[in-house]
Design an enzyme around this catalytic site. Structure first.
Site, mmCIF file in Angstrom:
data_model
loop_
_atom_site.group_PDB
_atom_site.id
_atom_site.type_symbol
_atom_site.label_atom_id
_atom_site.label_comp_id
_atom_site.label_asym_id
_atom_site.label_seq_id
_atom_site.Cartn_x
_atom_site.Cartn_y
_atom_site.Cartn_z
ATOM 1 N N HIS A 147 0.835 -1.199 0.000
ATOM 2 C CA HIS A 147 0.000 0.000 0.000
ATOM 3 C C HIS A 147 0.874 1.255 0.000
ATOM 4 C CE1 HIS A 147 -3.479 2.532 1.365
ATOM 5 N NE2 HIS A 147 -2.502 3.204 1.974
ATOM 6 N N GLU A 148 1.854 1.289 0.911
ATOM 7 C CA GLU A 148 2.743 2.462 0.984
ATOM 8 C C GLU A 148 3.679 2.528 -0.219
ATOM 9 O OE1 GLU A 148 2.139 4.699 3.058
ATOM 10 O OE2 GLU A 148 0.805 3.582 4.397
#
Length: 599
Positions: free
Chosen positions: A146-147
């Site tokens: 996600h990051e």
């Protein structure tokens, strides 16, 4: 007259996606983090898990290959490799204390627009070593991906974030939760207690949307597997609230895409939600995450799905940060530097070695004109600062310009201590185009092979040497334009270049005030500087001037002590160091400076 100092940093990133494998990922642990090898092991586990998640999410187009984890130089209990070109300020992922704004929440620092890479991903030691955080964020590997999407591809969250609406009216005048895709079904609830968990049905607000505090919770059974930018935490339901709602959800393992794309899992249920008032739509013009990803350098006509890859397990190197940094000044003394230019350069470079560099740093000096000359091999900066300044003070301008000669001799000096030159910093100052061989373009590959960092100052020129500028970008260096009309601006450039950027804020030097002004003859200028309780160790006040005669400077501490630049008709607690050659006045305040020391 005010001068201009323009700093331009490269967006060059050492991480490359080659044959579907990311190479060169750098993770760095902040020096203030206490030695704990569990952090290293947790990072390895997270990225190993993330590699498989990424390979699936990109439809076999990308995974993590080799990763370097850089531990602080104060970590001594483990067996670590020696670092070379790696440094904290170049890391893609940081492990550091909680940011007051985010706490232990993972986050990515993004300043750019849609599609622009972020600065870094931030994790805390608590997040990595305390498994209770998995309850809120889901598996760490999915959180990392996600990051990574934020950092690498410049995409944004599809779930509601601070400042975005959690619910909206769609084009059919139906109430929708902000999410991607709309095929993710769920219920809107208002939690009334955490322990025990209780909730009620949401009520409507004045505009007909659910009341403030209402949240969307997905149903147990789903027909979607996206999106990692919306609900990446859905793996199975770890959270107690989810157990009470009996939610056990299909894995979210991919990104939202346009409905008309032919990727294997894309369907209308998984399609991008263009109506949601989320950051992705607002900042990316309603484009899907995959639409942005496909236009990136990673996937635009390259790194196609590869069914032949079966093992996506990363490899790791754990290295310890260098105990010292290495700098070599590579200074232009060609004929065009004659006059005020070389005086300004010598003043700024002398301050670099006498004041800006921390003790323990290694420094060398090279000059160039028709050819290059090594003036000082690497020495450890300690009580020899005045000797180094004397080397600089003897520089004389004449001759042509061989920047390539200076760079090559600078690399030689970086290795003069018997250690590899890799990771060392060259600071190349020049005021013009090169006119002697070898040219910068001719030595580019040789420089890149040494893995040194080339930084440049283009002094008094309106157009940079493009080859030298490109070399800075390619070696992760920085380059500056400095107006030659203001020596103060050049001094600040050297000050910035002296910062080690190793994450150790306790030993870092900070400039808290700077100003340029004109003082008419026989007039007095007063001012004040506020020094708060968090700083003040080894405080230095430096004044530079351009007049023939040295001005008289008085510093007054809050307690009434007076510091003088020359003997006045008052009692002085201490006197400044006045350098008439470089036209500088320097006050070294002993101990910790009192608050609000004035001049």
């Amino acid at each position: 007259m005010l001068g201009l100092a323009l700093k331009c940093e490269s967006v060059f990133n050492t991480v490359k996606l080659e044959s579907n494998s990311y190479q060169g990922l750098l993770v760095a642990i902040n020096p203030e983090v206490a030695e704990d090898y569990r952090i290293v092991e947790a990072m390895k586990d997270m990225i190993t898990e993330a590699s498989q998640v990424l390979f699936t999410a990109t439809h076999k187009r990308a995974y993590f290959g080799h990763v370097t984890i850089l531990v602080p130089k104060t970590w001594t209990n483990g067996i670590y490799n020696s670092s070379h070109e790696e440094s904290y300020n170049l890391a893609d992922v940081l492990v550091a204390s909680p940011n007051p704004m985010y706490g232990d929440n993972p986050y990515t620092l993004q300043y750019g627009q849609c599609g622009d890479p972020g600065s870094y991903i931030h994790f805390t030691p608590n997040y990595l070593t305390d498994d209770t955080f998995v309850n809120d964020y889901g598996p760490r590997g999915k959180t990392f991906v996600h990051e990574w999407a934020h950092l690498r591809w410049g995409v944004f969250d599809e779930a509601p974030t601070e400042g975005t609406d959690p619910f909206y009216w769609d084009n059919s005048q139906q109430i929708q939760a902000t999410r991607c895709p709309t095929g993710l079904d769920g219920i809107n609830v208002f939690y009334t207690s955490d322990n025990p968990v209780t909730y009620r049905t949401c009520q409507s607000s004045r505009n007909g949307l659910p009341e403030e505090g209402c949240v969307f919770v997905p149903y147990e059974s789903q027909n979607v597997n996206v999106s990692l930018l919306s609900h990446q935490y859905i793996e199975q339901c770890y959270n107690l609230k989810c157990f009470k709602l009996m939610i056990f959800l299909l894995k979210v393992i991919e990104f939202c895409d346009d409905a008309n794309q032919t990727l294997p899992t894309t369907s209308n249920n998984n399609a991008h939600n263009t109506e949601a008032p989320n950051e992705q739509n607002r900042l990316c013009g309603m484009r899907s995450v995959w639409s942005v990803m496909r236009s990136s350098v990673d996937f635009n006509g390259t790194n196609f799905p590869n069914d032949g890859i079966s093992d996506v397990t990363p490899t790791f190197t754990v290295a310890r940060a260098r105990t010292f940094e290495k700098f070599v000044l590579v200074l232009d003394v060609s004929g065009s530097m004659n006059g005020d230019k070389i005086i300004s350069m010598k003043k700024a470079a002398s301050l670099f070695v006498t004041q800006f560099l921390p003790n323990g740093t290694k420094v060398g000096i090279v000059k160039f004109e028709y050819t290059a000359t090594i003036l000082q091999n690497l020495v450890v900066v300690d009580n020899n600062r005045d000797q180094l300044a004397n080397v600089i003070s003897n520089l004389v301008a004449n001759g042509g310009t061989c920047i390539g000669c200076g760079i090559l001799d600078g690399i030689t000096v970086l290795g003069s201590d018997g250690e590899p030159a890799a990771g060392g910093n060259l600071i190349v100052l020049t005021d013009g185009e090169e006119n002697q061989s070898p040219m910068v373009i001719d030595i580019r590959d040789e420089v890149l092979n040494t893995e040194v960092v080339v930084n440049s100052i283009f002094f008094g020129v309106s157009t940079a040497n493009q080859d030298l500028q490109d070399l800075c970008d390619d070696t992760q260096g920085v380059w500056f334009f400095n107006d030659d009309m203001d020596s103060g601006a050049l001094i600040q450039t050297f000050k910035q270049l002296s910062n080690l950027n190793d994450g150790d804020v306790y030993n870092e030097k900070f400039q808290i005030y700077g100003q340029s002004f004109s003082v008419p003859a026989n007039e007095i200028v007063n001012g004040s500087v506020y020094v708060d309780s968090s700083i003040g160790n080894n405080t230095v006040f430096t004044f530079s001037y351009s007049s023939y005669d040295s001005p008289h400077v008085l510093l007054y501490s809050p307690s009434g002590s007076t510091f003088c630049s020359m003997v006045p008709p008052v009692d002085c607690a201490a006197y400044a160091s006045v350098d008439t050659q470089f036209k500088t006045i320097t006050f070294q305040v002993p101990g910790t400076a009192e608050h609000e020391l004035k001049h």
